[in-house]
Design a protein around this motif. Structure first.
Motif, mmCIF file in Angstrom:
data_model
loop_
_atom_site.group_PDB
_atom_site.id
_atom_site.type_symbol
_atom_site.label_atom_id
_atom_site.label_comp_id
_atom_site.label_asym_id
_atom_site.label_seq_id
_atom_site.Cartn_x
_atom_site.Cartn_y
_atom_site.Cartn_z
ATOM 1 N N HIS A 259 -0.387 -1.781 -13.141
ATOM 2 C CA HIS A 259 0.387 -1.197 -14.253
ATOM 3 C C HIS A 259 1.700 -0.606 -13.755
ATOM 4 O O HIS A 259 2.741 -0.729 -14.403
ATOM 5 N N GLU A 260 1.649 0.053 -12.588
ATOM 6 C CA GLU A 260 2.859 0.654 -12.027
ATOM 7 C C GLU A 260 3.881 -0.417 -11.653
ATOM 8 O O GLU A 260 5.085 -0.218 -11.779
ATOM 9 N N ILE A 261 3.401 -1.553 -11.170
ATOM 10 C CA ILE A 261 4.304 -2.655 -10.808
ATOM 11 C C ILE A 261 4.884 -3.292 -12.072
ATOM 12 O O ILE A 261 6.044 -3.707 -12.104
ATOM 13 N N GLY B 259 -4.433 0.407 -11.716
ATOM 14 C CA GLY B 259 -3.369 1.402 -11.675
ATOM 15 C C GLY B 259 -2.124 0.885 -10.974
ATOM 16 O O GLY B 259 -0.997 1.053 -11.469
ATOM 17 N N ILE B 260 -2.331 0.235 -9.834
ATOM 18 C CA ILE B 260 -1.204 -0.327 -9.081
ATOM 19 C C ILE B 260 -0.510 -1.410 -9.901
ATOM 20 O O ILE B 260 0.723 -1.469 -9.979
ATOM 21 N N ASN C 184 5.773 -2.169 -15.001
ATOM 22 C CA ASN C 184 6.897 -1.524 -15.686
ATOM 23 C C ASN C 184 8.247 -1.908 -15.094
ATOM 24 O O ASN C 184 9.123 -2.393 -15.821
#
Length: 263
Positions: free
Chosen positions: A19-21, A16-17, A23
């Motif tokens: 994927h957030e980074i 999750g982390i 973008n």
């Protein structure tokens, strides 16, 4: 079972982390590339206007353009590096089906190296180590369980980094930690060697090195499961072999040798 559940939860969180980074990182990489192109176009326009500008003005503009170009290149380099780290995090956190699939072990090793180095840096900002790599590109893809092989490599690589760094901490002088990683096709096997220039394994510990829960690390810094898990993955799951060579003294080292069948 509890340990597996914790690892699964950690893997989900890590993914999750990552994927957030990824973008905003894509925007950084894309716009830094666009900036580099715009700087080149700007320089071309300045050249066209040379006759209308003084020599001093041209020199000043060209210096600014050169700095902008250099900054864009640095942003691109570090963006690619960050992207590589994120991809490594995703690769490691991604749950596997436990099935074999065609895998480029050289790429897997590169990602494991990247993740190990930055993981050590995250724990200790003063950590640094020289890494020498020599990968045999003729090996091609092999049928392995990639998540498991990655796990085994991470355990061995992190041990090597730890031991070389520990020697630096305990040694006075100009000792430089070094990790050497090589792959080569030999007969019907792929040979992987991972060598560190730490203090070596004391003779009384060598027979116990692959024993579960045995560790030479201080209390609280190691579970003693890393090498036993690596042995199980290489030998039991993939019909390979794992061994090590080590020496103590002035030219001390420890080298792990992994043999994986190509077929």
């Amino acid at each position: 079972m509890l340990h597996s559940q914790n690892l699964a939860a950690l893997g989900t969180l890590t993914a999750g982390i990552a994927h957030e980074i990824k973008n905003p990182l894509n925007f950084i990489n894309n716009f830094s590339g666009l900036n580099a192109e715009l700087v080149t176009e700007l320089h071309e326009e300045v050249i066209k206007e040379k006759e209308n500008l003084s020599a001093g003005t041209i020199a000043e503009i060209e210096e600014i353009i050169a700095n902008l170009k250099q900054n864009a290149i640095r942003i691109q380099e570090h963006g690619r590096r960050a992207d590589s780290i994120v991809r490594s995090m995703l690769q490691h956190s991604r749950g596997g089906s436990g099935e074999r699939q065609p895998t480029d072990i050289n790429n897997l090793l590169e990602e494991a190296l990247n993740l190990t180095y930055h993981g050590m840096r995250a724990q200790d900002i003063g950590f640094n180590i020289k890494i020498e790599k020599s990968f045999d590109s003729s090996i091609g893809k092999m049928d392995v369980i990639p998540q498991e092989i990655s796990r085994a490599l991470l355990n061995i690589l992190s041990n090597g980094c730890y031991e070389a760094n520990r020697k630096k901490i305990e040694t006075t002088g100009t000792f430089s930690p070094l990790l050497s990683v090589k792959t080569i096709k030999t007969g019907n096997h792929m040979k992987i060697t991972i060598r560190d220039n730490g203090k070596g394994v004391p003779a009384e510990f060598r027979e116990k090195l692959f024993t579960p829960f045995f560790t030479t690390k201080p209390a609280g810094q190691g579970t003693g499961l890393g090498l036993s898990i690596a042995w199980d993955i290489i030998v039991q799951q993939h019909n390979g072999r794992i061994s090590f060579e080590t020496e103590e003294g002035d030219d001390s080292f420890t080298e792990f040798i992994i043999m994986l069948p190509l077929n």
